[in-house]
Design a protein around this motif. Structure first.
Motif, PDB file in Angstrom:
ATOM      1  N   UNK A 129     -12.993  11.302  14.729  1.00  0.00           N
ATOM      2  CA  UNK A 129     -12.240  11.539  13.488  1.00  0.00           C
ATOM      3  C   UNK A 129     -13.101  12.167  12.388  1.00  0.00           C
ATOM      4  N   UNK A 132      -6.322   7.497  18.083  1.00  0.00           N
ATOM      5  CA  UNK A 132      -7.079   7.831  16.866  1.00  0.00           C
ATOM      6  C   UNK A 132      -6.240   8.691  15.941  1.00  0.00           C
ATOM      7  N   UNK A 153      -2.043   8.353   9.370  1.00  0.00           N
ATOM      8  CA  UNK A 153      -1.697   7.434   8.293  1.00  0.00           C
ATOM      9  C   UNK A 153      -2.719   7.506   7.175  1.00  0.00           C
ATOM     10  N   UNK A 203     -14.195   6.607   8.997  1.00  0.00           N
ATOM     11  CA  UNK A 203     -13.746   7.352  10.176  1.00  0.00           C
ATOM     12  C   UNK A 203     -14.340   6.737  11.438  1.00  0.00           C
ATOM     13  N   UNK A 204     -15.548   6.226  11.319  1.00  0.00           N
ATOM     14  CA  UNK A 204     -16.239   5.663  12.477  1.00  0.00           C
ATOM     15  C   UNK A 204     -15.559   4.381  12.950  1.00  0.00           C
ATOM     16  N   UNK A 226     -12.511   3.475  12.206  1.00  0.00           N
ATOM     17  CA  UNK A 226     -11.159   3.872  12.618  1.00  0.00           C
ATOM     18  C   UNK A 226     -11.163   4.281  14.085  1.00  0.00           C
ATOM     19  N   UNK A 227     -12.152   5.097  14.432  1.00  0.00           N
ATOM     20  CA  UNK A 227     -12.272   5.601  15.792  1.00  0.00           C
ATOM     21  C   UNK A 227     -12.487   4.453  16.780  1.00  0.00           C
ATOM     22  N   UNK A 232      -9.137   2.145  16.823  1.00  0.00           N
ATOM     23  CA  UNK A 232      -7.921   2.771  17.345  1.00  0.00           C
ATOM     24  C   UNK A 232      -8.045   3.084  18.831  1.00  0.00           C
ATOM     25  N   UNK A 233      -9.211   3.544  19.247  1.00  0.00           N
ATOM     26  CA  UNK A 233      -9.328   3.996  20.637  1.00  0.00           C
ATOM     27  C   UNK A 233      -9.138   2.844  21.620  1.00  0.00           C
ATOM     28  N   UNK A 289      -6.850   0.393  21.308  1.00  0.00           N
ATOM     29  CA  UNK A 289      -5.523  -0.195  21.190  1.00  0.00           C
ATOM     30  C   UNK A 289      -4.855  -0.169  22.570  1.00  0.00           C
ATOM     31  N   UNK A 304      -2.159   0.445  24.289  1.00  0.00           N
ATOM     32  CA  UNK A 304      -0.844   1.062  24.424  1.00  0.00           C
ATOM     33  C   UNK A 304      -1.035   2.539  24.690  1.00  0.00           C
ATOM     34  N   UNK A 305      -0.049   3.164  25.335  1.00  0.00           N
ATOM     35  CA  UNK A 305      -0.157   4.581  25.656  1.00  0.00           C
ATOM     36  C   UNK A 305       0.957   5.412  25.048  1.00  0.00           C
ATOM     37  N   UNK A 356       1.814   2.329  20.153  1.00  0.00           N
ATOM     38  CA  UNK A 356       0.536   2.457  19.436  1.00  0.00           C
ATOM     39  C   UNK A 356       0.761   2.198  17.952  1.00  0.00           C
ATOM     40  N   UNK A 357       1.783   2.848  17.389  1.00  0.00           N
ATOM     41  CA  UNK A 357       2.053   2.704  15.960  1.00  0.00           C
ATOM     42  C   UNK A 357       2.362   1.261  15.590  1.00  0.00           C
ATOM     43  N   UNK A 377      -0.884  -0.540  15.412  1.00  0.00           N
ATOM     44  CA  UNK A 377      -1.675  -0.078  14.265  1.00  0.00           C
ATOM     45  C   UNK A 377      -1.057  -0.506  12.933  1.00  0.00           C
ATOM     46  N   UNK A 378       0.256  -0.737  12.946  1.00  0.00           N
ATOM     47  CA  UNK A 378       0.921  -1.169  11.708  1.00  0.00           C
ATOM     48  C   UNK A 378       0.425  -2.540  11.265  1.00  0.00           C
ATOM     49  N   UNK A 430      -2.476  -3.174  10.695  1.00  0.00           N
ATOM     50  CA  UNK A 430      -3.545  -2.908   9.715  1.00  0.00           C
ATOM     51  C   UNK A 430      -2.830  -2.407   8.460  1.00  0.00           C
ATOM     52  N   UNK A 435      -5.345   0.849   5.743  1.00  0.00           N
ATOM     53  CA  UNK A 435      -6.527   1.453   6.401  1.00  0.00           C
ATOM     54  C   UNK A 435      -7.594   1.926   5.416  1.00  0.00           C
TER      55      UNK A 435
END
Ligand code: SF4
Ligand code: SF4
Ligand code: FES
Lengths: 171, 321
Positions: free
Chosen positions: A58, A94, A100, B274-275, B277-278, B281-282, B284, B286-287, B292-293, B296-297, B299, B302
Protein backbone atom coordinates in the motif's frame (compact mmCIF):
# COMPACT_ATOMS: atom_id res chain seq x y z
CA UNK A 1 11.31 11.76 -6.91
CA UNK A 2 9.13 11.85 -9.96
CA UNK A 3 9.42 15.22 -11.56
CA UNK A 4 6.21 17.19 -11.50
CA UNK A 5 7.38 19.73 -14.05
CA UNK A 6 5.79 18.02 -17.00
CA UNK A 7 2.43 18.46 -15.38
CA UNK A 8 1.41 21.99 -16.09
CA UNK A 9 -1.10 23.35 -13.64
CA UNK A 10 -2.93 25.30 -16.28
CA UNK A 11 -6.21 23.47 -16.77
CA UNK A 12 -6.26 23.17 -20.53
CA UNK A 13 -2.85 21.58 -20.97
CA UNK A 14 -3.26 19.21 -18.01
CA UNK A 15 -3.33 15.50 -18.76
CA UNK A 16 -4.27 12.91 -16.15
CA UNK A 17 -1.33 10.89 -14.94
CA UNK A 18 -2.16 7.33 -13.98
CA UNK A 19 0.33 4.99 -12.37
CA UNK A 20 -0.53 1.39 -13.26
CA UNK A 21 1.00 -1.50 -11.33
CA UNK A 22 0.57 -4.59 -13.49
CA UNK A 23 1.32 -8.19 -12.58
CA UNK A 24 4.00 -9.68 -14.81
CA UNK A 25 2.06 -12.85 -15.62
CA UNK A 26 -1.35 -11.49 -16.55
CA UNK A 27 -2.08 -7.82 -16.88
CA UNK A 28 1.39 -6.80 -18.00
CA UNK A 29 1.34 -9.50 -20.66
CA UNK A 30 -2.12 -8.31 -21.66
CA UNK A 31 -0.82 -4.75 -22.01
CA UNK A 32 1.93 -6.13 -24.22
CA UNK A 33 -0.62 -7.97 -26.30
CA UNK A 34 -2.64 -4.79 -26.65
CA UNK A 35 0.51 -3.12 -27.99
CA UNK A 36 1.32 -5.92 -30.43
CA UNK A 37 -2.30 -5.96 -31.61
CA UNK A 38 -2.05 -2.21 -32.21
CA UNK A 39 -4.96 -1.44 -29.94
CA UNK A 40 -4.92 2.27 -29.20
CA UNK A 41 -5.27 3.26 -25.59
CA UNK A 42 -4.64 6.58 -23.96
CA UNK A 43 -0.99 7.29 -23.19
CA UNK A 44 -1.80 8.53 -19.70
CA UNK A 45 -0.99 5.31 -17.88
CA UNK A 46 2.61 4.78 -16.76
CA UNK A 47 2.86 1.03 -16.40
CA UNK A 48 5.06 -0.44 -13.70
CA UNK A 49 5.63 -4.17 -13.86
CA UNK A 50 5.57 -6.14 -10.61
CA UNK A 51 5.84 -9.91 -10.28
CA UNK A 52 2.42 -10.28 -8.64
CA UNK A 53 -0.39 -7.98 -7.52
CA UNK A 54 0.37 -9.33 -4.05
CA UNK A 55 3.72 -7.53 -4.23
CA UNK A 56 2.03 -4.13 -4.26
CA UNK A 57 2.66 -2.61 -0.88
CA UNK A 58 0.00 0.00 0.00
CA UNK A 59 2.97 2.33 0.45
CA UNK A 60 3.52 2.17 -3.34
CA UNK A 61 0.02 3.49 -3.92
CA UNK A 62 0.34 6.33 -1.41
CA UNK A 63 3.80 7.14 -2.72
CA UNK A 64 2.45 7.41 -6.26
CA UNK A 65 -0.29 9.80 -5.16
CA UNK A 66 2.06 11.85 -3.02
CA UNK A 67 4.46 12.24 -5.96
CA UNK A 68 1.88 13.49 -8.39
CA UNK A 69 -0.22 10.59 -9.68
CA UNK A 70 -3.83 11.57 -10.38
CA UNK A 71 -4.95 7.95 -10.34
CA UNK A 72 -3.54 4.54 -9.44
CA UNK A 73 -4.54 1.34 -11.21
CA UNK A 74 -3.67 -2.16 -10.08
CA UNK A 75 -3.93 -5.09 -12.49
CA UNK A 76 -3.59 -8.74 -11.47
CA UNK A 77 -4.55 -12.27 -12.43
CA UNK A 78 -8.14 -13.43 -12.02
CA UNK A 79 -9.02 -15.13 -8.73
CA UNK A 80 -7.63 -18.66 -8.78
CA UNK A 81 -5.05 -17.77 -11.47
CA UNK A 82 -2.32 -16.09 -9.40
CA UNK A 83 1.06 -17.70 -10.01
CA UNK A 84 1.81 -17.39 -6.34
CA UNK A 85 -1.57 -18.89 -5.39
CA UNK A 86 -2.83 -16.28 -2.93
CA UNK A 87 -1.16 -13.03 -4.05
CA UNK A 88 -4.18 -11.55 -5.73
CA UNK A 89 -6.42 -12.27 -2.74
CA UNK A 90 -3.95 -10.44 -0.55
CA UNK A 91 -4.05 -7.57 -3.03
CA UNK A 92 -7.85 -7.49 -3.00
CA UNK A 93 -8.00 -7.38 0.80
CA UNK A 94 -5.44 -4.60 1.00
CA UNK A 95 -7.21 -2.64 -1.72
CA UNK A 96 -10.56 -2.88 0.08
CA UNK A 97 -9.11 -1.37 3.25
CA UNK A 98 -6.95 1.13 1.38
CA UNK A 99 -10.03 2.37 -0.49
CA UNK A 100 -11.71 3.15 2.81
CA UNK A 101 -8.65 4.92 4.08
CA UNK A 102 -8.20 6.99 0.93
CA UNK A 103 -11.83 8.06 1.17
CA UNK A 104 -11.24 9.16 4.76
CA UNK A 105 -8.25 11.18 3.55
CA UNK A 106 -10.41 12.95 0.99
CA UNK A 107 -9.19 11.18 -2.15
CA UNK A 108 -12.03 10.37 -4.55
CA UNK A 109 -12.87 6.70 -5.04
CA UNK A 110 -12.46 6.81 -8.81
CA UNK A 111 -8.77 7.63 -8.51
CA UNK A 112 -7.96 4.12 -7.29
CA UNK A 113 -8.96 0.94 -9.04
CA UNK A 114 -8.21 -2.79 -9.03
CA UNK A 115 -8.89 -4.96 -12.09
CA UNK A 116 -8.33 -8.62 -12.85
CA UNK A 117 -7.06 -8.87 -16.43
CA UNK A 118 -5.66 -12.11 -17.82
CA UNK A 119 -2.85 -12.37 -20.37
CA UNK A 120 -5.28 -12.79 -23.27
CA UNK A 121 -7.44 -9.75 -22.45
CA UNK A 122 -5.58 -7.04 -24.36
CA UNK A 123 -8.87 -5.43 -25.24
CA UNK A 124 -9.76 -5.16 -21.57
CA UNK A 125 -6.51 -3.27 -20.83
CA UNK A 126 -7.50 -0.74 -23.44
CA UNK A 127 -11.03 -0.36 -22.07
CA UNK A 128 -9.95 -0.03 -18.44
CA UNK A 129 -7.17 2.47 -19.11
CA UNK A 130 -9.36 4.60 -21.37
CA UNK A 131 -12.22 4.51 -18.93
CA UNK A 132 -10.10 5.42 -15.97
CA UNK A 133 -8.32 8.18 -17.86
CA UNK A 134 -11.68 9.77 -18.67
CA UNK A 135 -12.97 9.43 -15.12
CA UNK A 136 -9.83 10.98 -13.68
CA UNK A 137 -9.91 13.72 -16.30
CA UNK A 138 -13.38 14.58 -15.08
CA UNK A 139 -12.16 14.78 -11.49
CA UNK A 140 -9.26 17.03 -12.45
CA UNK A 141 -5.72 17.04 -11.06
CA UNK A 142 -5.09 15.62 -7.59
CA UNK A 143 -1.80 17.52 -7.45
CA UNK A 144 -0.46 16.36 -4.08
CA UNK A 145 3.03 17.88 -4.57
CA UNK A 146 1.43 21.23 -5.39
CA UNK A 147 -0.81 20.90 -2.34
CA UNK A 148 2.18 20.16 -0.10
CA UNK A 149 3.94 23.26 -1.38
CA UNK A 150 0.79 25.29 -0.85
CA UNK A 151 0.34 24.04 2.73
CA UNK A 152 3.89 24.96 3.60
CA UNK A 153 3.45 28.56 2.50
CA UNK A 154 2.10 29.31 5.98
CA UNK A 155 5.62 28.63 7.27
CA UNK A 156 7.35 30.80 4.69
CA UNK A 157 5.21 33.75 5.67
CA UNK A 158 6.52 33.74 9.23
CA UNK A 159 10.04 33.04 8.03
CA UNK A 160 9.90 36.29 6.10
CA UNK A 161 8.51 38.21 9.06
CA UNK A 162 11.24 36.91 11.36
CA UNK A 163 13.91 37.81 8.86
CA UNK A 164 12.47 41.27 8.48
CA UNK A 165 12.59 41.71 12.26
CA UNK A 166 16.15 40.46 12.22
CA UNK A 167 17.14 43.16 9.70
CA UNK A 168 15.81 46.02 11.80
CA UNK A 169 17.55 44.66 14.91
CA UNK A 170 20.86 44.42 13.09
CA UNK A 171 20.57 47.85 11.53
CA UNK B 1 36.27 25.66 35.83
CA UNK B 2 35.06 25.27 32.26
CA UNK B 3 31.43 26.08 31.59
CA UNK B 4 29.02 23.19 31.90
CA UNK B 5 27.28 22.22 28.66
CA UNK B 6 24.04 24.12 28.14
CA UNK B 7 20.77 22.27 27.64
CA UNK B 8 17.32 23.60 26.74
CA UNK B 9 13.94 21.91 27.02
CA UNK B 10 10.99 23.24 25.10
CA UNK B 11 7.37 22.22 24.47
CA UNK B 12 5.12 22.90 21.53
CA UNK B 13 1.74 21.24 20.82
CA UNK B 14 2.01 18.62 23.54
CA UNK B 15 0.22 17.29 26.61
CA UNK B 16 2.93 17.71 29.22
CA UNK B 17 3.61 13.98 29.40
CA UNK B 18 7.07 14.43 27.89
CA UNK B 19 7.92 16.91 30.65
CA UNK B 20 6.78 14.27 33.16
CA UNK B 21 9.08 11.76 31.57
CA UNK B 22 12.07 14.04 32.22
CA UNK B 23 11.08 14.21 35.87
CA UNK B 24 10.69 10.40 35.74
CA UNK B 25 14.47 10.25 35.58
CA UNK B 26 13.96 10.31 39.37
CA UNK B 27 17.28 10.43 41.23
CA UNK B 28 19.12 10.41 37.90
CA UNK B 29 17.79 13.88 37.24
CA UNK B 30 20.12 15.19 39.94
CA UNK B 31 23.08 13.85 38.02
CA UNK B 32 21.77 15.60 34.91
CA UNK B 33 21.24 18.89 36.74
CA UNK B 34 24.75 18.52 38.09
CA UNK B 35 26.35 17.90 34.74
CA UNK B 36 24.60 20.57 32.68
CA UNK B 37 23.34 24.11 32.78
CA UNK B 38 19.64 24.25 31.94
CA UNK B 39 19.09 27.50 30.07
CA UNK B 40 15.44 27.12 29.11
CA UNK B 41 12.64 24.93 30.49
CA UNK B 42 9.26 26.69 30.48
CA UNK B 43 7.50 24.04 32.57
CA UNK B 44 9.98 24.28 35.44
CA UNK B 45 12.15 27.39 35.20
CA UNK B 46 11.72 31.08 34.59
CA UNK B 47 13.87 31.77 31.56
CA UNK B 48 12.38 33.92 28.84
CA UNK B 49 12.71 34.09 25.11
CA UNK B 50 14.90 37.19 25.37
CA UNK B 51 17.38 35.24 27.54
CA UNK B 52 17.78 32.73 24.74
CA UNK B 53 17.95 35.49 22.12
CA UNK B 54 20.85 37.03 24.01
CA UNK B 55 22.91 33.85 23.81
CA UNK B 56 25.49 33.45 21.01
CA UNK B 57 24.44 31.20 18.10
CA UNK B 58 25.32 27.55 18.64
CA UNK B 59 26.08 28.06 22.33
CA UNK B 60 23.50 25.55 23.58
CA UNK B 61 24.81 21.98 23.33
CA UNK B 62 21.39 20.48 22.83
CA UNK B 63 17.74 21.47 22.74
CA UNK B 64 15.23 18.75 23.52
CA UNK B 65 11.97 19.83 21.94
CA UNK B 66 8.70 18.01 22.44
CA UNK B 67 5.28 18.55 20.86
CA UNK B 68 4.07 19.03 17.32
CA UNK B 69 4.22 22.44 15.63
CA UNK B 70 0.81 24.01 15.13
CA UNK B 71 1.20 27.75 15.83
CA UNK B 72 3.38 30.59 14.65
CA UNK B 73 4.77 31.00 18.17
CA UNK B 74 5.95 27.39 18.24
CA UNK B 75 7.51 27.86 14.84
CA UNK B 76 9.32 31.00 15.97
CA UNK B 77 10.61 29.40 19.17
CA UNK B 78 11.90 26.23 17.53
CA UNK B 79 13.64 28.28 14.87
CA UNK B 80 15.26 30.38 17.58
CA UNK B 81 16.38 27.29 19.51
CA UNK B 82 17.71 25.75 16.30
CA UNK B 83 19.88 28.80 15.73
CA UNK B 84 21.21 28.79 19.27
CA UNK B 85 21.86 25.03 19.50
CA UNK B 86 24.52 22.69 18.21
CA UNK B 87 22.08 19.79 18.34
CA UNK B 88 18.32 19.48 18.32
CA UNK B 89 16.56 16.35 19.52
CA UNK B 90 12.91 15.79 18.63
CA UNK B 91 11.65 14.46 21.94
CA UNK B 92 8.61 12.19 21.99
CA UNK B 93 6.06 11.09 19.39
CA UNK B 94 4.59 14.54 18.67
CA UNK B 95 7.93 16.10 17.76
CA UNK B 96 9.10 12.88 16.09
CA UNK B 97 6.07 11.98 13.95
CA UNK B 98 3.33 14.51 14.78
CA UNK B 99 1.73 12.48 17.56
CA UNK B 100 -1.87 12.57 18.73
CA UNK B 101 -2.19 16.34 17.97
CA UNK B 102 -1.36 15.33 14.39
CA UNK B 103 -4.70 13.53 14.11
CA UNK B 104 -6.14 17.02 13.66
CA UNK B 105 -4.76 16.78 10.13
CA UNK B 106 -8.03 14.99 9.37
CA UNK B 107 -9.71 18.38 9.63
CA UNK B 108 -9.33 21.86 8.26
CA UNK B 109 -8.33 24.69 10.56
CA UNK B 110 -11.81 26.18 10.24
CA UNK B 111 -13.47 22.90 11.26
CA UNK B 112 -11.31 22.74 14.38
CA UNK B 113 -12.00 26.34 15.37
CA UNK B 114 -15.71 26.07 14.66
CA UNK B 115 -16.02 22.97 16.82
CA UNK B 116 -14.01 24.40 19.69
CA UNK B 117 -15.60 27.87 19.73
CA UNK B 118 -19.12 27.07 18.59
CA UNK B 119 -20.26 23.47 18.36
CA UNK B 120 -18.65 21.51 21.19
CA UNK B 121 -21.23 20.43 23.80
CA UNK B 122 -19.55 22.37 26.60
CA UNK B 123 -19.30 25.66 24.67
CA UNK B 124 -21.67 28.55 25.32
CA UNK B 125 -20.80 31.26 22.85
CA UNK B 126 -23.93 32.82 21.33
CA UNK B 127 -21.92 35.69 19.85
CA UNK B 128 -19.65 33.14 18.17
CA UNK B 129 -16.65 35.06 19.43
CA UNK B 130 -13.35 33.85 18.06
CA UNK B 131 -9.89 34.81 19.29
CA UNK B 132 -8.25 37.53 17.20
CA UNK B 133 -4.56 37.37 16.54
CA UNK B 134 -4.32 41.13 17.10
CA UNK B 135 -6.47 43.32 19.36
CA UNK B 136 -5.85 46.99 19.99
CA UNK B 137 -6.91 48.12 23.48
CA UNK B 138 -6.37 51.31 25.44
CA UNK B 139 -3.48 49.71 27.26
CA UNK B 140 -1.83 48.70 24.04
CA UNK B 141 -1.90 46.01 21.37
CA UNK B 142 -2.26 42.39 22.39
CA UNK B 143 -1.43 39.59 20.03
CA UNK B 144 -1.95 35.87 19.88
CA UNK B 145 -0.02 33.35 17.80
CA UNK B 146 -1.46 32.27 14.47
CA UNK B 147 -3.11 28.83 14.43
CA UNK B 148 -1.84 26.97 11.36
CA UNK B 149 -3.93 24.86 9.01
CA UNK B 150 -1.49 21.93 9.16
CA UNK B 151 0.04 20.12 12.14
CA UNK B 152 3.73 19.34 11.63
CA UNK B 153 6.39 17.13 13.13
CA UNK B 154 9.49 19.06 14.24
CA UNK B 155 11.63 18.11 11.24
CA UNK B 156 8.97 19.52 8.91
CA UNK B 157 9.84 22.93 10.36
CA UNK B 158 13.52 22.85 11.37
CA UNK B 159 16.54 20.63 10.86
CA UNK B 160 16.58 17.86 13.50
CA UNK B 161 19.67 15.91 14.55
CA UNK B 162 18.18 13.05 16.55
CA UNK B 163 14.84 11.60 17.54
CA UNK B 164 13.81 10.17 20.89
CA UNK B 165 10.60 8.29 20.16
CA UNK B 166 7.72 7.42 22.47
CA UNK B 167 4.58 8.80 24.03
CA UNK B 168 6.50 9.63 26.13
CA UNK B 169 10.07 8.34 25.72
CA UNK B 170 11.09 6.04 28.55
CA UNK B 171 13.48 7.33 31.25
CA UNK B 172 15.90 4.60 30.21
CA UNK B 173 16.12 5.90 26.62
CA UNK B 174 16.47 9.50 27.80
CA UNK B 175 19.23 8.52 30.21
CA UNK B 176 21.08 6.64 27.47
CA UNK B 177 20.74 9.60 25.13
CA UNK B 178 22.01 12.09 27.69
CA UNK B 179 24.97 9.87 28.54
CA UNK B 180 25.86 9.49 24.89
CA UNK B 181 25.54 13.25 24.41
CA UNK B 182 27.70 14.22 27.36
CA UNK B 183 30.39 11.73 26.41
CA UNK B 184 30.28 12.92 22.81
CA UNK B 185 29.46 9.43 21.52
CA UNK B 186 26.48 10.20 19.34
CA UNK B 187 25.52 8.08 16.32
CA UNK B 188 25.07 9.36 12.78
CA UNK B 189 22.90 12.43 12.36
CA UNK B 190 19.23 11.62 11.80
CA UNK B 191 19.27 8.52 13.98
CA UNK B 192 16.22 7.53 15.99
CA UNK B 193 17.64 6.74 19.41
CA UNK B 194 15.93 3.36 19.86
CA UNK B 195 16.57 -0.11 18.40
CA UNK B 196 15.84 -0.39 14.66
CA UNK B 197 13.71 -3.54 14.98
CA UNK B 198 9.98 -4.12 15.36
CA UNK B 199 8.40 -4.17 18.80
CA UNK B 200 7.38 -7.83 18.33
CA UNK B 201 11.10 -8.66 18.62
CA UNK B 202 11.24 -7.56 22.23
CA UNK B 203 7.65 -8.32 23.16
CA UNK B 204 7.12 -10.61 26.14
CA UNK B 205 4.37 -12.38 24.15
CA UNK B 206 6.54 -12.91 21.08
CA UNK B 207 6.53 -16.71 21.36
CA UNK B 208 2.76 -16.83 21.16
CA UNK B 209 2.54 -14.86 17.90
CA UNK B 210 1.25 -17.24 15.21
CA UNK B 211 3.15 -17.27 11.92
CA UNK B 212 -0.11 -17.64 10.05
CA UNK B 213 -2.84 -15.35 11.27
CA UNK B 214 -6.41 -15.50 10.01
CA UNK B 215 -8.77 -12.74 10.97
CA UNK B 216 -12.51 -13.31 10.93
CA UNK B 217 -13.20 -10.25 13.05
CA UNK B 218 -11.23 -7.47 14.74
CA UNK B 219 -12.06 -7.00 18.38
CA UNK B 220 -11.63 -3.83 20.40
CA UNK B 221 -9.78 -4.03 23.71
CA UNK B 222 -12.63 -2.66 25.82
CA UNK B 223 -15.10 -5.18 24.42
CA UNK B 224 -13.36 -8.44 25.30
CA UNK B 225 -11.72 -10.27 28.15
CA UNK B 226 -8.04 -10.04 27.19
CA UNK B 227 -5.82 -13.08 27.71
CA UNK B 228 -2.77 -11.66 29.53
CA UNK B 229 -0.32 -14.12 27.97
CA UNK B 230 -1.34 -14.48 24.34
CA UNK B 231 -0.19 -12.25 21.44
CA UNK B 232 -2.89 -9.61 20.83
CA UNK B 233 -3.11 -10.37 17.14
CA UNK B 234 -3.80 -14.03 17.95
CA UNK B 235 -6.78 -12.72 19.94
CA UNK B 236 -8.00 -10.65 16.99
CA UNK B 237 -7.11 -7.40 18.73
CA UNK B 238 -5.21 -4.87 16.62
CA UNK B 239 -1.65 -4.51 17.87
CA UNK B 240 0.68 -2.07 16.11
CA UNK B 241 3.72 -4.07 17.25
CA UNK B 242 4.67 -5.45 13.82
CA UNK B 243 4.78 -1.91 12.34
CA UNK B 244 6.32 -0.15 15.33
CA UNK B 245 9.89 0.37 16.46
CA UNK B 246 11.09 -1.40 19.59
CA UNK B 247 12.63 0.38 22.58
CA UNK B 248 9.77 0.71 25.06
CA UNK B 249 10.28 -2.91 26.09
CA UNK B 250 6.56 -3.48 25.61
CA UNK B 251 5.24 -1.36 28.46
CA UNK B 252 1.71 -1.35 27.11
CA UNK B 253 1.78 -5.09 26.45
CA UNK B 254 2.90 -5.66 30.03
CA UNK B 255 -0.08 -3.57 31.11
CA UNK B 256 -2.27 -5.92 29.04
CA UNK B 257 -2.99 -3.32 26.38
CA UNK B 258 -2.02 -3.65 22.72
CA UNK B 259 0.62 -1.40 21.19
CA UNK B 260 -0.87 1.68 19.53
CA UNK B 261 2.33 2.56 17.70
CA UNK B 262 3.87 5.49 19.59
CA UNK B 263 7.51 4.69 18.74
CA UNK B 264 6.85 5.22 15.04
CA UNK B 265 8.12 2.91 12.30
CA UNK B 266 11.55 1.36 11.81
CA UNK B 267 13.92 3.00 9.32
CA UNK B 268 12.84 0.64 6.50
CA UNK B 269 9.24 1.84 6.63
CA UNK B 270 8.10 5.12 5.11
CA UNK B 271 4.48 5.05 6.15
CA UNK B 272 3.59 3.29 9.39
CA UNK B 273 -0.15 3.24 8.74
CA UNK B 274 0.14 1.72 5.27
CA UNK B 275 2.44 -0.95 6.68
CA UNK B 276 0.07 -2.14 9.39
CA UNK B 277 -2.86 -1.85 7.01
CA UNK B 278 -1.04 -4.20 4.67
CA UNK B 279 -0.15 -6.68 7.41
CA UNK B 280 -3.66 -6.83 8.85
CA UNK B 281 -5.71 -6.76 5.67
CA UNK B 282 -3.70 -9.39 3.83
CA UNK B 283 -4.53 -11.94 6.53
CA UNK B 284 -8.26 -11.46 6.52
CA UNK B 285 -9.95 -14.86 6.21
CA UNK B 286 -12.14 -14.21 3.16
CA UNK B 287 -11.88 -14.18 -0.62
CA UNK B 288 -15.05 -12.41 -1.69
CA UNK B 289 -15.27 -8.63 -1.69
CA UNK B 290 -18.41 -8.56 0.46
CA UNK B 291 -17.02 -10.99 3.03
CA UNK B 292 -13.73 -9.09 3.17
CA UNK B 293 -15.54 -5.78 3.69
CA UNK B 294 -17.63 -7.28 6.47
CA UNK B 295 -14.54 -8.30 8.40
CA UNK B 296 -12.74 -5.03 7.71
CA UNK B 297 -15.79 -3.09 8.89
CA UNK B 298 -14.90 -4.24 12.41
CA UNK B 299 -12.08 -1.68 12.24
CA UNK B 300 -14.19 1.44 12.84
CA UNK B 301 -11.51 4.09 12.30
CA UNK B 302 -8.59 3.02 10.08
CA UNK B 303 -6.89 6.44 9.95
CA UNK B 304 -7.14 7.03 13.69
CA UNK B 305 -5.98 3.50 14.45
CA UNK B 306 -3.12 3.10 11.98
CA UNK B 307 -1.83 6.68 12.17
CA UNK B 308 -2.51 7.33 15.85
CA UNK B 309 0.87 9.05 16.18
CA UNK B 310 2.14 9.53 12.65
CA UNK B 311 -0.39 11.22 10.38
CA UNK B 312 1.65 14.42 9.76
CA UNK B 313 4.65 12.42 8.52
CA UNK B 314 2.55 9.94 6.51
CA UNK B 315 2.83 10.02 2.73
CA UNK B 316 -0.43 11.97 2.40
CA UNK B 317 0.19 14.19 5.46
CA UNK B 318 -3.33 15.57 5.75
CA UNK B 319 -6.87 14.95 4.57
CA UNK B 320 -7.68 17.01 1.52
CA UNK B 321 -10.84 19.00 1.09
S1 SF4 C 1 1.72 -8.30 17.68
FE1 SF4 C 1 1.76 -7.18 19.64
S2 SF4 C 1 1.35 -8.74 21.22
FE2 SF4 C 1 1.91 -9.84 19.32
S3 SF4 C 1 4.11 -10.18 19.48
FE3 SF4 C 1 3.86 -8.23 18.35
S4 SF4 C 1 3.93 -6.62 19.92
FE4 SF4 C 1 3.59 -8.60 20.99
S1 SF4 D 1 3.82 -0.67 23.42
FE1 SF4 D 1 3.58 0.65 21.60
S2 SF4 D 1 2.23 2.33 22.29
FE2 SF4 D 1 3.06 1.31 24.15
S3 SF4 D 1 4.91 2.52 24.65
FE3 SF4 D 1 5.55 0.78 23.36
S4 SF4 D 1 5.58 1.63 21.26
FE4 SF4 D 1 4.36 3.02 22.53
S1 FES E 1 0.86 -13.58 -10.31
FE1 FES E 1 -0.59 -12.26 -11.18
S2 FES E 1 -1.63 -11.57 -9.41
FE2 FES E 1 -0.21 -12.97 -8.53
Amino acid sequence: MVSTNEQSTSKNSWEPRIVAFFCNWCTYTAADLAGVSRLRYSPNARIIRVMCSGRIDPQFVLDAFSKGADGVLIGGCHPGDCHYIEGNYKALRRVQLLKRMLKDMGIEEKRFRLEWISASEGERVKTVINEMTEQVRELGPLGMPERFADWDKELDILEKEINRKGETVDA
Amino acid sequence: MPDKPKVAFYWCASCGGCEESVVDLAENILAVVDAVDIVMWPVAMDFKKKDVEAMPDGSILVSLINGAVRTSEQEEMVKLLRKKSKLVIAYGSCAHTGGVPGLANQFEREEVLKFVYEDSPSTVNPQKTRPEIKVITEEGTVTLPKFFNVVRALDQVIDVDYYLPGCPPTPKLLKQALEALLSGKMPEKGTVLAPDIALCDECPRKDTKPSDLKYTEFKRPHAVQIDPNLCFLAQGIICMGPATRAGCEGVCISGNMPCTGCFGPTSRVKDQGAKILSALASQVEAKEEKEIDKILATIPDPVGTFYRYALPVSLLRKRIK
